[in-house]
Scaffold this active site. Sequence first.
Site, short mmCIF file in Angstrom:
data_model
loop_
_atom_site.label_atom_id
_atom_site.label_comp_id
_atom_site.label_asym_id
_atom_site.label_seq_id
_atom_site.Cartn_x
_atom_site.Cartn_y
_atom_site.Cartn_z
N HIS A 221 44.94 55.16 45.19
CA HIS A 221 45.63 55.39 45.80
C HIS A 221 46.95 56.68 45.51
O HIS A 221 48.01 56.93 45.23
CB HIS A 221 47.01 54.45 45.36
CG HIS A 221 46.37 53.06 46.08
ND1 HIS A 221 46.57 52.00 45.95
CD2 HIS A 221 45.92 52.62 47.27
CE1 HIS A 221 46.08 50.88 46.61
NE2 HIS A 221 44.97 51.53 47.74
N GLU B 142 46.89 34.35 37.07
CA GLU B 142 47.12 34.32 38.67
C GLU B 142 46.19 33.92 39.62
O GLU B 142 45.57 35.13 39.71
CB GLU B 142 48.89 34.88 39.23
CG GLU B 142 49.83 35.23 38.19
CD GLU B 142 50.72 33.72 37.89
OE1 GLU B 142 51.33 33.60 36.96
OE2 GLU B 142 50.21 32.65 38.98
C1 BV8 Z 1 45.28 52.51 55.53
C2 BV8 Z 1 50.52 53.93 45.74
C3 BV8 Z 1 44.73 53.06 57.41
C4 BV8 Z 1 51.88 53.56 45.99
C5 BV8 Z 1 50.25 51.26 47.19
C6 BV8 Z 1 43.82 45.35 56.25
C7 BV8 Z 1 44.42 43.80 56.88
C8 BV8 Z 1 46.28 43.75 56.14
C9 BV8 Z 1 46.28 44.70 55.69
C10 BV8 Z 1 45.88 46.73 56.30
C11 BV8 Z 1 44.64 46.75 56.37
N1 BV8 Z 1 43.79 47.39 56.18
C12 BV8 Z 1 45.17 48.68 56.58
C13 BV8 Z 1 46.64 47.31 56.60
C14 BV8 Z 1 47.32 47.56 56.18
C15 BV8 Z 1 48.14 48.17 54.57
C16 BV8 Z 1 48.32 47.21 53.67
O1 BV8 Z 1 46.71 46.68 53.02
N2 BV8 Z 1 48.72 46.46 54.01
C17 BV8 Z 1 49.03 45.54 53.03
C18 BV8 Z 1 50.53 45.13 52.38
C19 BV8 Z 1 48.66 44.02 54.14
N3 BV8 Z 1 47.25 49.48 53.90
C20 BV8 Z 1 47.27 50.43 54.09
O2 BV8 Z 1 47.74 50.76 54.91
C21 BV8 Z 1 46.56 51.64 53.29
N4 BV8 Z 1 46.60 52.64 53.98
O3 BV8 Z 1 44.62 51.47 55.21
O4 BV8 Z 1 45.49 53.88 56.53
C22 BV8 Z 1 45.11 54.21 58.34
C23 BV8 Z 1 44.05 55.40 58.68
C24 BV8 Z 1 43.89 56.17 59.23
C25 BV8 Z 1 45.31 57.10 59.65
C26 BV8 Z 1 46.32 56.24 59.27
C27 BV8 Z 1 46.11 55.10 58.54
C28 BV8 Z 1 46.97 52.42 52.20
C29 BV8 Z 1 47.53 51.22 51.32
C30 BV8 Z 1 47.87 52.23 49.91
C31 BV8 Z 1 49.37 51.59 49.48
N5 BV8 Z 1 49.96 52.73 48.39
N6 BV8 Z 1 50.63 52.03 46.39
C32 BV8 Z 1 52.65 53.26 45.49
O5 BV8 Z 1 52.24 52.57 43.87
O6 BV8 Z 1 53.93 53.51 44.85
S1 BV8 Z 1 49.47 50.15 47.09
C33 BV8 Z 1 50.35 49.64 45.67
O7 BV8 Z 1 49.86 47.80 46.13
C34 BV8 Z 1 49.68 49.94 44.27
O8 BV8 Z 1 49.22 50.68 44.60
C35 BV8 Z 1 49.15 48.57 44.73
O9 BV8 Z 1 48.01 49.29 42.51
C36 BV8 Z 1 48.33 48.23 44.81
C37 BV8 Z 1 48.03 46.75 45.02
O10 BV8 Z 1 49.11 46.02 44.56
P1 BV8 Z 1 48.26 45.41 42.94
O11 BV8 Z 1 48.14 46.31 41.88
O12 BV8 Z 1 46.98 44.36 43.29
O13 BV8 Z 1 49.72 45.20 42.10
P2 BV8 Z 1 50.70 44.04 42.84
O14 BV8 Z 1 51.77 43.57 42.12
O15 BV8 Z 1 49.78 42.95 44.34
O16 BV8 Z 1 49.71 42.35 41.47
C38 BV8 Z 1 49.81 43.01 40.02
C39 BV8 Z 1 48.52 41.51 39.71
O17 BV8 Z 1 48.77 41.53 38.27
C40 BV8 Z 1 49.10 40.49 40.05
O18 BV8 Z 1 47.89 39.87 40.58
C41 BV8 Z 1 49.13 39.86 39.09
O19 BV8 Z 1 48.60 38.15 38.64
C42 BV8 Z 1 48.07 40.80 37.71
N7 BV8 Z 1 48.94 40.64 36.19
C43 BV8 Z 1 50.28 41.00 36.38
N8 BV8 Z 1 49.67 40.62 35.10
C44 BV8 Z 1 48.63 40.60 34.00
C45 BV8 Z 1 48.12 40.93 35.33
N9 BV8 Z 1 46.80 40.96 35.36
C46 BV8 Z 1 45.67 40.70 34.43
N10 BV8 Z 1 46.53 41.05 33.12
C47 BV8 Z 1 48.14 41.36 32.49
N11 BV8 Z 1 48.91 41.30 31.93
#
Ligand code: BV8
Length: 244
Positions: free
Chosen positions: A119, A215
């Site tokens: 990303h 989680e």
């Molecule tokens: C694309 C950069 C197509 C910016 C980010 C298929 C199905 C459904 C949806 C889609 C799909 N395909 C595409 C989509 C749409 C979309 C998507 O996935 N939407 C989701 C929300 C449903 N995807 C996209 O748009 C992607 N692009 O597919 O392009 C395309 C093709 C051609 C032309 C045009 C388009 C692009 C996705 C990238 C988005 N950018 N980040 C920024 O950071 O500001 S994503 C963002 O979320 C971050 O990168 C982050 O890392 C990422 C995932 O989140 P997590 O890292 O998991 O973080 P989160 O807070 O969610 O969770 C933290 C976890 O840690 C928790 O589980 C927690 O319990 C745990 N935790 C907490 N403490 C600890 C811990 N674990 C261990 N130790 C600890 N101490």
Amino acid sequence: MTFPVEFIRQLAGAKRVTVLTGAGVSAESGVPTFRDAQTGLWAKFKPGELATPQAFRRNPRLVWEWYDWRRKRVAGVQPNPAHLALAEMERLFPHFHLITQNVDGLHQRASSRNVIELHGNLTRTKCFDEGTIISNWPDTGEIPPKCPNCGGLLRPDVVWFNEPMPEAEMERAIEASTHCDIFFSIGTSAAVYPAASLPYEALRSGATTVEINPEPTPFTEDAHFAFAGAAGLVLPALLNRIRT
Ligand code: BV8
């Protein structure tokens, strides 16, 4: 912390290890996870409302300032034991790949060498129009600053929602996920695609899959081994176990 004997046996014999990390790996450094990054001015927004090209076009100043706040936040923290353990793991296995969704650059600061940034990286800036990386620009006080080459707006070099994934990194990530003995999914909610498809690709390719997360996630049920704990505790404990 104890680990199943079978897991330790498989890890000790592994030649190819692939790791996918998410924002949870940086949580113990004090970097809010992606879904907790909305505090203060941005509390009323959802990340999906800020991390999109549409949001940037609509309100470039707001989006630039959110990233500037995150950039400054990241600059002020240190890699935590989870980052350091992953940097050590890279040296323990003949073929080790680290794929990250994180944009904070903390894996590299922990001396991980071979990092696949799916990303992008918020410490890099690029021109919104040309896509070229811009390292320096005149400080005119404008927010966002303008591209010195074409006058377009500058933006963070990250992949926003609804933006295509970086092809080369995605290809390397799929190759590393489908050709490994053990695949770790660490600190990710497994909710953002296509990154969240990688653990399933690994499972389908016959890898032993491991999740480390306090989680449950949509992948927990499918993982061969799931450790419900903080990465900064589980990974160092695992390294201590396999070092002995
Ligand atoms: C694309 C950069 C197509 C910016 C980010 C298929 C199905 C459904 C949806 C889609 C799909 N395909 C595409 C989509 C749409 C979309 C998507 O996935 N939407 C989701 C929300 C449903 N995807 C996209 O748009 C992607 N692009 O597919 O392009 C395309 C093709 C051609 C032309 C045009 C388009 C692009 C996705 C990238 C988005 N950018 N980040 C920024 O950071 O500001 S994503 C963002 O979320 C971050 O990168 C982050 O890392 C990422 C995932 O989140 P997590 O890292 O998991 O973080 P989160 O807070 O969610 O969770 C933290 C976890 O840690 C928790 O589980 C927690 O319990 C745990 N935790 C907490 N403490 C600890 C811990 N674990 C261990 N130790 C600890 N101490």
